[in-house]
Design a protein around this motif. Structure first.
Motif, PDB file in Angstrom:
ATOM      1  N   GLU A  89       9.373  -9.711  22.028  1.00 16.74           N
ATOM      2  CA  GLU A  89       7.967 -10.239  22.002  1.00 16.74           C
ATOM      3  C   GLU A  89       7.454  -9.655  20.665  1.00 16.74           C
ATOM      4  N   ARG A  90       7.433  -8.303  20.363  1.00 12.31           N
ATOM      5  CA  ARG A  90       6.659  -7.772  19.161  1.00 12.31           C
ATOM      6  C   ARG A  90       7.335  -8.500  17.797  1.00 12.31           C
ATOM      7  N   SER A  91       8.687  -8.626  17.878  1.00 16.17           N
ATOM      8  CA  SER A  91       9.250  -9.342  16.813  1.00 16.17           C
ATOM      9  C   SER A  91       8.825 -10.645  16.576  1.00 16.17           C
ATOM     10  N   ALA A  92       9.047 -11.426  17.877  1.00 13.91           N
ATOM     11  CA  ALA A  92       8.801 -12.914  17.562  1.00 13.91           C
ATOM     12  C   ALA A  92       7.289 -12.982  17.213  1.00 13.91           C
ATOM     13  N   HIS A  93       6.304 -12.159  17.748  1.00 11.59           N
ATOM     14  CA  HIS A  93       4.933 -12.248  17.409  1.00 11.59           C
ATOM     15  C   HIS A  93       4.691 -11.972  15.801  1.00 11.59           C
ATOM     16  N   ASP A  94       5.463 -10.790  15.293  1.00 16.01           N
ATOM     17  CA  ASP A  94       5.620 -10.555  13.773  1.00 16.01           C
ATOM     18  C   ASP A  94       6.064 -11.823  13.029  1.00 16.01           C
ATOM     19  N   ARG A  95       6.985 -12.353  13.748  1.00 13.44           N
ATOM     20  CA  ARG A  95       7.636 -13.615  12.731  1.00 13.44           C
ATOM     21  C   ARG A  95       6.582 -14.453  12.268  1.00 13.44           C
ATOM     22  N   GLU A  96       5.526 -14.701  13.101  1.00  8.53           N
ATOM     23  CA  GLU A  96       4.560 -15.812  12.886  1.00  8.53           C
ATOM     24  C   GLU A  96       3.307 -15.113  12.260  1.00  8.53           C
ATOM     25  N   ASN A  97       3.158 -14.052  11.747  1.00 10.83           N
ATOM     26  CA  ASN A  97       1.808 -13.515  11.153  1.00 10.83           C
ATOM     27  C   ASN A  97       2.359 -12.795   9.752  1.00 10.83           C
ATOM     28  N   ILE A  98       1.020 -12.807   9.268  1.00 10.97           N
ATOM     29  CA  ILE A  98       0.983 -11.996   7.726  1.00 10.97           C
ATOM     30  C   ILE A  98      -0.113 -11.020   8.136  1.00 10.97           C
ATOM     31  N   TRP A  99       0.539  -9.663   7.762  1.00 10.57           N
ATOM     32  CA  TRP A  99      -0.607  -8.668   8.118  1.00 10.57           C
ATOM     33  C   TRP A  99      -1.148  -7.989   6.535  1.00 10.57           C
ATOM     34  N   ASN A 100      -2.276  -7.773   6.785  1.00  8.49           N
ATOM     35  CA  ASN A 100      -3.073  -7.120   5.244  1.00  8.49           C
ATOM     36  C   ASN A 100      -2.895  -5.679   5.422  1.00  8.49           C
ATOM     37  N   ILE A 101      -2.609  -5.297   4.144  1.00 10.12           N
ATOM     38  CA  ILE A 101      -2.411  -3.678   4.410  1.00 10.12           C
ATOM     39  C   ILE A 101      -3.383  -3.230   3.065  1.00 10.12           C
ATOM     40  N   THR A 102      -4.518  -2.378   3.376  1.00  9.93           N
ATOM     41  CA  THR A 102      -5.224  -1.801   2.457  1.00  9.93           C
ATOM     42  C   THR A 102      -4.928  -0.123   2.174  1.00  9.93           C
ATOM     43  N   GLY A 103      -4.848   0.159   0.758  1.00 11.98           N
ATOM     44  CA  GLY A 103      -4.851   1.499   0.445  1.00 11.98           C
ATOM     45  C   GLY A 103      -3.299   1.583  -0.121  1.00 11.98           C
ATOM     46  N   ASP A 104      -3.249   2.322  -1.414  1.00  9.95           N
ATOM     47  CA  ASP A 104      -1.797   2.498  -1.805  1.00  9.95           C
ATOM     48  C   ASP A 104      -1.035   3.344  -0.911  1.00  9.95           C
ATOM     49  N   ASN A 105      -1.532   4.391  -0.291  1.00 10.87           N
ATOM     50  CA  ASN A 105      -0.792   5.247   0.693  1.00 10.87           C
ATOM     51  C   ASN A 105      -0.298   4.353   1.824  1.00 10.87           C
ATOM     52  N   GLU A 106      -1.142   3.492   2.307  1.00 13.73           N
ATOM     53  CA  GLU A 106      -0.789   2.786   3.376  1.00 13.73           C
ATOM     54  C   GLU A 106       0.099   1.697   3.172  1.00 13.73           C
ATOM     55  N   ILE A 107       0.153   1.076   1.900  1.00 17.77           N
ATOM     56  CA  ILE A 107       1.150   0.373   1.373  1.00 17.77           C
ATOM     57  C   ILE A 107       2.637   0.972   1.303  1.00 17.77           C
ATOM     58  N   VAL A 118       7.232  -6.774   1.997  1.00 25.27           N
ATOM     59  CA  VAL A 118       5.867  -6.169   1.461  1.00 25.27           C
ATOM     60  C   VAL A 118       5.615  -6.612   0.039  1.00 25.27           C
ATOM     61  N   ALA A 119       4.355  -6.996  -0.073  1.00 22.94           N
ATOM     62  CA  ALA A 119       4.299  -7.459  -1.592  1.00 22.94           C
ATOM     63  C   ALA A 119       2.704  -7.329  -1.925  1.00 22.94           C
ATOM     64  N   GLY A 120       2.470  -6.486  -3.029  1.00 24.66           N
ATOM     65  CA  GLY A 120       1.039  -6.256  -3.326  1.00 24.66           C
ATOM     66  C   GLY A 120       1.024  -5.474  -4.475  1.00 24.66           C
ATOM     67  N   ILE A 121      -0.300  -5.213  -4.841  1.00 25.97           N
ATOM     68  CA  ILE A 121      -0.814  -4.391  -6.035  1.00 25.97           C
ATOM     69  C   ILE A 121      -1.065  -2.955  -5.296  1.00 25.97           C
ATOM     70  N   VAL A 122      -0.527  -1.961  -6.050  1.00 27.88           N
ATOM     71  CA  VAL A 122      -0.371  -0.827  -5.608  1.00 27.88           C
ATOM     72  C   VAL A 122      -1.337   0.346  -6.671  1.00 27.88           C
ATOM     73  N   SER A 123      -1.823  -0.227  -7.655  1.00 29.88           N
ATOM     74  CA  SER A 123      -2.445   0.722  -8.754  1.00 29.88           C
ATOM     75  C   SER A 123      -4.018   0.670  -8.550  1.00 29.88           C
ATOM     76  N   LEU A 124      -4.497   0.325  -7.425  1.00 29.83           N
ATOM     77  CA  LEU A 124      -5.936   0.316  -7.298  1.00 29.83           C
ATOM     78  C   LEU A 124      -6.603   1.453  -6.312  1.00 29.83           C
ATOM     79  N   GLY A 125      -5.508   2.575  -6.081  1.00 30.92           N
ATOM     80  CA  GLY A 125      -5.975   3.387  -4.868  1.00 30.92           C
ATOM     81  C   GLY A 125      -6.397   2.959  -3.716  1.00 30.92           C
ATOM     82  N   GLU A 126      -7.496   3.232  -3.163  1.00 29.16           N
ATOM     83  CA  GLU A 126      -7.888   2.860  -2.017  1.00 29.16           C
ATOM     84  C   GLU A 126      -8.130   1.242  -1.660  1.00 29.16           C
TER      85      GLU A 126
END
Length: 275
Positions: free
Chosen positions: A101-119, A203-211
């Protein structure tokens, strides 16, 4: 009475012949296979197959003497075993269905991640779950933080392919040093990270802006496919440049600068994603 017990045993995953054989042994044991067949009504042609099935499942015990004799597991122990098996099956079903169920849910969503350590933590999760291949575009700064996880992935048989911006040396990964890493760093004014794990999550994004760093994680095929293919096409370009650099630079300038300028929309030829 006996008929109702037979029906109860069937609900516990006994076949009719198995139920008859078990009840017969419960009434009198030990017995030979011939005696079980005679007393239970199970055909002699089927009795040893039935008894073997019961023995494999642990419902009866077999004495291996000159003549094999059969003894039932006591009824209380049989019920205890069945209850334990049922609980295990329910636990496995609950876990498997929740994961599905979680996998099926994930396949349809795009999750935002904030912060270089979290990424980087999410990238580590992708690395840990990979089974076949990791495609990674990364700067040397972030590589240091991910190197132990990448090495563990390689040790379990995952093919790790890296497009490196800056000097990255690795004895466990296939590394392509980007031919214009310094220029890209200057033009973009920041560092990104892109990972595709098993062509199934990115996972794709910018990682040089700290938090203030931003990235997206998804299993949505609408993003997984193009992002993965962009990395693969960068690898194509690395191979092409390695084999035909002089020819290409003769047509498009050093490090293909004329192409970069051609497709820029800013007069300074720099990128302005980070404003």
């Amino acid at each position: 009475m006996k008929d109702s017990i037979l029906e109860t045993l069937k609900k516990l995953n006994f076949t009719e012949y198995e139920a008859k054989a078990y009840l017969t042994l419960l009434g009198e044991s030990p017995l030979t296979g011939y005696a079980v067949a005679k007393n239970s009504g199970v055909p002699r042609s089927k009795i040893y197959e039935v008894l073997e099935s019961l023995a494999i499942r642990g419902d009866i015990l077999v004495s291996h003497g000159t003549t094999q004799r059969y003894t039932p597991v006591p009824a209380k122990e049989l019920i205890k075993n069945r209850r334990r098996e049922t609980e295990v099956n329910f636990e496995q079903a609950e876990k498997s269905l929740a994961e599905f169920e979680r996998s099926a849910h994930d396949r349809e969503n795009i999750w935002n991640i904030t912060g270089d350590n979290e990424i980087l933590d999410k990238v580590k999760d992708c690395i840990a779950s990979a089974e076949k291949r990791i495609l990674l575009e990364i700067w040397k700064e972030e590589f240091k933080a991910l190197e132990p996880e990448l090495q563990r992935a390689a040790e379990r048989g995952v093919h790790v392919i890296i497009i490196a911006y800056g000097e990255i040396i690795s004895d466990f990964a296939e590394v392509y040093i980007h031919y214009m890493g310094d220029e890209i760093t200057e033009e973009y004014g920041g560092r990104w990270i892109v990972i595709s794990a098993d062509d199934s999550e990115v996972v794709a994004g910018i990682v040089s802006l700290g938090e203030d760093s931003r990235a997206a994680w998804t299993r949505h095929v609408g993003l997984v496919m193009p992002i993965t293919e962009v990395i693969i096409h960068d690898l194509y370009l690395m191979e092409i440049m390695k084999g035909h650099r002089d020819l290409l630079e003769g047509s498009f300038g050093k490090n293909l600068v004329n192409l970069r300028h051609k497709f820029s929309i800013h007069p300074d030829f720099k990128k302005h994603y980070l404003k």
